[in-house]
Motif scaffolding. Sequence first.
Motif, PDB file in Angstrom:
ATOM      1  N   PRO A 177      40.600  34.130  -5.069  1.00 31.05           N
ATOM      2  CA  PRO A 177      40.148  32.769  -4.768  1.00 31.05           C
ATOM      3  C   PRO A 177      38.875  32.399  -5.517  1.00 31.05           C
ATOM      4  CG  PRO A 177      40.582  34.030  -2.754  1.00 31.05           C
ATOM      5  CD  PRO A 177      40.577  35.001  -3.882  1.00 31.05           C
ATOM      6  N   GLY A 178      38.564  31.096  -5.469  1.00 36.03           N
ATOM      7  CA  GLY A 178      37.283  30.653  -5.985  1.00 36.03           C
ATOM      8  C   GLY A 178      36.159  31.222  -5.142  1.00 36.03           C
ATOM      9  N   LEU A 179      35.118  31.719  -5.785  1.00 34.41           N
ATOM     10  CA  LEU A 179      34.024  32.395  -5.090  1.00 34.41           C
ATOM     11  C   LEU A 179      32.874  31.435  -4.794  1.00 34.41           C
ATOM     12  CD1 LEU A 179      33.958  35.667  -7.217  1.00 34.41           C
ATOM     13  CD2 LEU A 179      35.152  35.262  -5.051  1.00 34.41           C
ATOM     14  N   THR A 180      32.035  31.815  -3.832  1.00 31.85           N
ATOM     15  CA  THR A 180      30.888  31.008  -3.435  1.00 31.85           C
ATOM     16  C   THR A 180      29.608  31.681  -3.932  1.00 31.85           C
ATOM     17  OG1 THR A 180      32.085  30.520  -1.386  1.00 31.85           O
ATOM     18  CG2 THR A 180      29.775  29.836  -1.504  1.00 31.85           C
ATOM     19  N   PRO A 181      28.914  31.060  -4.895  1.00 26.94           N
ATOM     20  CA  PRO A 181      27.701  31.698  -5.404  1.00 26.94           C
ATOM     21  C   PRO A 181      26.570  31.686  -4.391  1.00 26.94           C
ATOM     22  CG  PRO A 181      27.943  29.517  -6.349  1.00 26.94           C
ATOM     23  CD  PRO A 181      29.197  29.782  -5.570  1.00 26.94           C
ATOM     24  N   ASN A 182      25.688  32.657  -4.499  1.00 29.25           N
ATOM     25  CA  ASN A 182      24.489  32.721  -3.674  1.00 29.25           C
ATOM     26  C   ASN A 182      23.285  32.850  -4.609  1.00 29.25           C
ATOM     27  OD1 ASN A 182      22.448  33.143  -1.849  1.00 29.25           O
ATOM     28  ND2 ASN A 182      23.075  35.217  -1.297  1.00 29.25           N
ATOM     29  N   ARG A 184      42.990  28.264  -6.117  1.00 30.92           N
ATOM     30  CA  ARG A 184      43.996  28.442  -5.068  1.00 30.92           C
ATOM     31  C   ARG A 184      43.355  29.181  -3.895  1.00 30.92           C
ATOM     32  NH1 ARG A 184      49.477  28.329  -7.215  1.00 30.92           N
ATOM     33  NH2 ARG A 184      49.435  27.903  -9.442  1.00 30.92           N
ATOM     34  N   GLY A 185      43.387  28.582  -2.719  1.00 33.50           N
ATOM     35  CA  GLY A 185      42.876  29.255  -1.534  1.00 33.50           C
ATOM     36  C   GLY A 185      41.438  29.683  -1.688  1.00 33.50           C
ATOM     37  N   ALA A 186      40.526  28.742  -1.913  1.00 36.06           N
ATOM     38  CA  ALA A 186      39.122  29.076  -2.146  1.00 36.06           C
ATOM     39  C   ALA A 186      38.596  29.975  -1.036  1.00 36.06           C
ATOM     40  CB  ALA A 186      38.295  27.802  -2.243  1.00 36.06           C
ATOM     41  N   ALA A 187      37.842  30.974  -1.443  1.00 35.39           N
ATOM     42  CA  ALA A 187      37.292  31.929  -0.481  1.00 35.39           C
ATOM     43  C   ALA A 187      36.212  31.266   0.364  1.00 35.39           C
ATOM     44  CB  ALA A 187      36.723  33.137  -1.223  1.00 35.39           C
ATOM     45  N   ARG A 188      35.876  31.921   1.467  1.00 31.12           N
ATOM     46  CA  ARG A 188      34.813  31.455   2.347  1.00 31.12           C
ATOM     47  C   ARG A 188      33.719  32.503   2.391  1.00 31.12           C
ATOM     48  NH1 ARG A 188      38.212  30.526   7.669  1.00 31.12           N
ATOM     49  NH2 ARG A 188      38.945  32.558   6.942  1.00 31.12           N
ATOM     50  N   ALA A 189      32.482  32.031   2.539  1.00 30.19           N
ATOM     51  CA  ALA A 189      31.361  32.956   2.611  1.00 30.19           C
ATOM     52  C   ALA A 189      31.619  34.007   3.684  1.00 30.19           C
ATOM     53  CB  ALA A 189      30.081  32.191   2.918  1.00 30.19           C
ATOM     54  N   GLY A 190      31.407  35.262   3.350  1.00 28.05           N
ATOM     55  CA  GLY A 190      31.634  36.353   4.291  1.00 28.05           C
ATOM     56  C   GLY A 190      32.977  37.025   4.134  1.00 28.05           C
ATOM     57  N   VAL A 248      26.067  42.540  -9.000  1.00 25.87           N
ATOM     58  CA  VAL A 248      26.303  41.100  -8.832  1.00 25.87           C
ATOM     59  C   VAL A 248      26.537  40.687  -7.381  1.00 25.87           C
ATOM     60  CG1 VAL A 248      27.226  40.925 -11.171  1.00 25.87           C
ATOM     61  CG2 VAL A 248      28.815  41.214  -9.242  1.00 25.87           C
ATOM     62  N   ARG A 249      26.765  41.637  -6.476  1.00 29.73           N
ATOM     63  CA  ARG A 249      27.040  41.280  -5.074  1.00 29.73           C
ATOM     64  C   ARG A 249      25.970  40.388  -4.453  1.00 29.73           C
ATOM     65  NH1 ARG A 249      29.018  46.757  -4.384  1.00 29.73           N
ATOM     66  NH2 ARG A 249      31.301  46.713  -4.355  1.00 29.73           N
ATOM     67  N   PRO A 250      24.670  40.599  -4.744  1.00 26.68           N
ATOM     68  CA  PRO A 250      23.664  39.729  -4.119  1.00 26.68           C
ATOM     69  C   PRO A 250      23.812  38.253  -4.488  1.00 26.68           C
ATOM     70  CG  PRO A 250      22.630  41.710  -4.997  1.00 26.68           C
ATOM     71  CD  PRO A 250      24.040  41.691  -5.506  1.00 26.68           C
ATOM     72  N   PHE A 251      24.555  37.953  -5.553  1.00 26.37           N
ATOM     73  CA  PHE A 251      24.681  36.580  -6.025  1.00 26.37           C
ATOM     74  C   PHE A 251      25.998  35.927  -5.619  1.00 26.37           C
ATOM     75  CE2 PHE A 251      21.905  38.890  -8.953  1.00 26.37           C
ATOM     76  CZ  PHE A 251      20.763  38.095  -8.891  1.00 26.37           C
ATOM     77  N   ILE A 252      26.789  36.609  -4.792  1.00 28.88           N
ATOM     78  CA  ILE A 252      28.086  36.083  -4.337  1.00 28.88           C
ATOM     79  C   ILE A 252      28.146  36.209  -2.825  1.00 28.88           C
ATOM     80  CG2 ILE A 252      30.601  36.309  -4.489  1.00 28.88           C
ATOM     81  CD1 ILE A 252      30.201  37.639  -7.223  1.00 28.88           C
ATOM     82  N   GLN A 253      28.499  35.125  -2.147  1.00 30.18           N
ATOM     83  CA  GLN A 253      28.502  35.152  -0.683  1.00 30.18           C
ATOM     84  C   GLN A 253      29.661  35.964  -0.120  1.00 30.18           C
ATOM     85  OE1 GLN A 253      27.627  31.519   1.439  1.00 30.18           O
ATOM     86  NE2 GLN A 253      26.581  30.640  -0.335  1.00 30.18           N
ATOM     87  N   GLU A 254      30.780  35.998  -0.823  1.00 34.41           N
ATOM     88  CA  GLU A 254      31.857  36.885  -0.418  1.00 34.41           C
ATOM     89  C   GLU A 254      31.516  38.319  -0.833  1.00 34.41           C
ATOM     90  OE1 GLU A 254      33.095  32.843  -0.786  1.00 34.41           O
ATOM     91  OE2 GLU A 254      32.441  34.165  -2.408  1.00 34.41           O
ATOM     92  N   THR A 255      32.186  39.278  -0.252  1.00 32.78           N
ATOM     93  CA  THR A 255      32.002  40.671  -0.635  1.00 32.78           C
ATOM     94  C   THR A 255      33.131  41.077  -1.573  1.00 32.78           C
ATOM     95  OG1 THR A 255      30.935  41.215   1.454  1.00 32.78           O
ATOM     96  CG2 THR A 255      31.836  43.046   0.185  1.00 32.78           C
ATOM     97  N   ILE A 256      32.778  41.439  -2.798  1.00 33.72           N
ATOM     98  CA  ILE A 256      33.768  41.838  -3.806  1.00 33.72           C
ATOM     99  C   ILE A 256      33.774  43.354  -3.893  1.00 33.72           C
ATOM    100  CG2 ILE A 256      34.580  41.552  -6.172  1.00 33.72           C
ATOM    101  CD1 ILE A 256      34.403  38.946  -4.688  1.00 33.72           C
ATOM    102  N   ASN A 257      34.921  43.957  -3.628  1.00 28.06           N
ATOM    103  CA  ASN A 257      35.058  45.405  -3.721  1.00 28.06           C
ATOM    104  C   ASN A 257      36.072  45.758  -4.788  1.00 28.06           C
ATOM    105  OD1 ASN A 257      33.264  45.952  -1.582  1.00 28.06           O
ATOM    106  ND2 ASN A 257      34.876  45.655  -0.067  1.00 28.06           N
ATOM    107  N   GLY A 258      35.869  46.905  -5.401  1.00 32.17           N
ATOM    108  CA  GLY A 258      36.814  47.394  -6.394  1.00 32.17           C
ATOM    109  C   GLY A 258      36.490  48.824  -6.753  1.00 32.17           C
ATOM    110  N   ARG A 259      37.495  49.541  -7.159  1.00 35.32           N
ATOM    111  CA  ARG A 259      37.339  50.937  -7.535  1.00 35.32           C
ATOM    112  C   ARG A 259      38.031  51.163  -8.875  1.00 35.32           C
ATOM    113  NH1 ARG A 259      38.953  49.822  -2.849  1.00 35.32           N
ATOM    114  NH2 ARG A 259      41.125  50.002  -3.455  1.00 35.32           N
TER     115      ARG A 259
END
Length: 236
Positions: free
Chosen positions: A121-126, A42-48, A221-232
Amino acid sequence: MLTGRESAALGRRLFMRYIGATAAAGVALSACQNELVDPSARGAARAGDVIDLGDIGYDDIGVLNYAYALEQLEAAFYMQVIMTPYAGMNGYERSVLTEIRDHEIIHRELFKAALGGKAIPGLTPNFSSINFGSRAAVLGVARTFEAVGVSAYNGAGRLLKSADYLTLAGKIVSVEARHTSIISELLNPMTTSFAGDDIVNPGPASGLGEARKPEEVLALVRPFIQETINGRTQPQ
């Protein structure tokens, strides 16, 4: 934040969806073998894009989305491995890596089904830094992904409020640990690498698998995903 009743109801729905997800696994696998990003997300993410998981542990949705992000990454990696086999991949190795790919796709689809409209959303691998033509490179990254995944589940278990979710996470992490072992054996046959000091922490005398906080895992894992995933991690 979910109430106890809401969490229990969601847990029951999860298991019902799990039955459906595993029954449909063959369809999901055949449909996704040639896709790096789940096309039905649903609503696939975009790089960045920045995807904020919020305070993981405030409710179980944050923990499930955290696990869903990791399973997306692992599924995409193994799908690429099988689509572009490294030089010299033999039949046994292809069989092992295909089985792991199938497990990771099922895990990904399970979390997606459980989360429904609350899924990220679906993530974009890098994977630009990975040489998929090299056996050593592929198996080295595979072992890293699996070991990090196990440490992520070990670290996040305490954050889950639903006993049903905790049981499910325990079942998944046991499979991920088996992945780590078989990849270790492929890399270093007839050694103790399957339970090396880097994954039994703090040291072999403990007999315990490593556990990482979400912030630590996401940094890895952030270097392998084009989106930025944050969490605390929500303070407990």
